[in-house]
Write a protein that holds these residues in place. Sequence first.
Motif, PDB file in Angstrom:
ATOM      1  N   ALA A  25       0.780  -1.174  -0.082  1.00  0.00           N
ATOM      2  CA  ALA A  25       0.024  -0.095   0.039  1.00  0.00           C
ATOM      3  C   ALA A  25       1.020   1.352  -0.033  1.00  0.00           C
ATOM      4  O   ALA A  25       0.562   2.232  -1.069  1.00  0.00           O
ATOM      5  N   TYR A  83      -2.405  -4.609 -10.783  1.00  0.00           N
ATOM      6  CA  TYR A  83      -2.909  -3.494 -10.157  1.00  0.00           C
ATOM      7  C   TYR A  83      -2.123  -1.942 -10.610  1.00  0.00           C
ATOM      8  O   TYR A  83      -2.521  -1.114 -10.534  1.00  0.00           O
ATOM      9  N   LEU A  93      -9.593  -4.674  -4.066  1.00  0.00           N
ATOM     10  CA  LEU A  93      -8.674  -4.957  -3.260  1.00  0.00           C
ATOM     11  C   LEU A  93      -8.744  -6.652  -3.044  1.00  0.00           C
ATOM     12  O   LEU A  93      -9.837  -7.046  -3.372  1.00  0.00           O
ATOM     13  N   ARG A  94      -7.520  -7.308  -2.636  1.00  0.00           N
ATOM     14  CA  ARG A  94      -7.579  -8.690  -2.631  1.00  0.00           C
ATOM     15  C   ARG A  94      -8.171  -9.193  -1.405  1.00  0.00           C
ATOM     16  O   ARG A  94      -8.829 -10.217  -1.669  1.00  0.00           O
ATOM     17  N   HIS A  95      -8.237  -8.656  -0.201  1.00  0.00           N
ATOM     18  CA  HIS A  95      -8.586  -9.368   1.004  1.00  0.00           C
ATOM     19  C   HIS A  95      -9.965  -9.117   0.876  1.00  0.00           C
ATOM     20  O   HIS A  95     -10.785  -8.303   0.664  1.00  0.00           O
ATOM     21  N   GLU A 103     -12.150  -6.427   2.468  1.00  0.00           N
ATOM     22  CA  GLU A 103     -12.199  -5.309   1.711  1.00  0.00           C
ATOM     23  C   GLU A 103     -13.178  -5.496   0.459  1.00  0.00           C
ATOM     24  O   GLU A 103     -12.868  -4.766  -0.604  1.00  0.00           O
ATOM     25  N   THR A 133     -12.117  -0.407  -4.177  1.00  0.00           N
ATOM     26  CA  THR A 133     -10.935  -0.554  -5.225  1.00  0.00           C
ATOM     27  C   THR A 133      -9.934   0.347  -4.734  1.00  0.00           C
ATOM     28  O   THR A 133      -9.837   0.835  -3.823  1.00  0.00           O
ATOM     29  N   VAL A 134      -8.857   0.183  -5.736  1.00  0.00           N
ATOM     30  CA  VAL A 134      -7.927   0.776  -5.435  1.00  0.00           C
ATOM     31  C   VAL A 134      -7.836   2.302  -5.212  1.00  0.00           C
ATOM     32  O   VAL A 134      -7.458   3.073  -4.464  1.00  0.00           O
ATOM     33  N   LEU A 154      -8.860   3.363  -1.757  1.00  0.00           N
ATOM     34  CA  LEU A 154      -7.835   3.217  -0.857  1.00  0.00           C
ATOM     35  C   LEU A 154      -6.860   4.398  -1.235  1.00  0.00           C
ATOM     36  O   LEU A 154      -6.557   4.974  -0.096  1.00  0.00           O
TER      37      LEU A 154
END
Length: 116
Positions: free
Chosen positions: A18, A58, A78-80, A83, A87-88, A91
């Motif tokens: 991040a 990404y 996002l991967r987890h 979340e 989206t990116v 974040l």
Amino acid sequence: MDGVPEPHTGWTFLTNHARVLAVIADNRSARIRDIAAHCRLTERAVQKIISDLERDGYLSHTREGRTNTYRIDPAKVLRHPAEAGLTVASLLSLLVKDEADRATAPSAPGRPHATT
């Protein structure tokens, strides 16, 4: 030893992935050396993180002379699982600020003040 960041002990809120992504979002042509210094990581660690982000879609880059220019996919989710749906872009909207804002924002409304 010059060029090697001081190690950090304890836990943090953000992952190194991040942090690297936020630095790139702030400067799409940032050098690996500068990203590493900002994130307090080694250049090798930053190279691996960039490789991870590119492999999973990404991030991508184009070579312009001796400079890489990065492109972030803001719509990538996002991967987890916690979340899911974020989206990116969402974040990064929390992480990326103009450096001038950071310098003048310690007493911004709604921001807790440090106590001594």
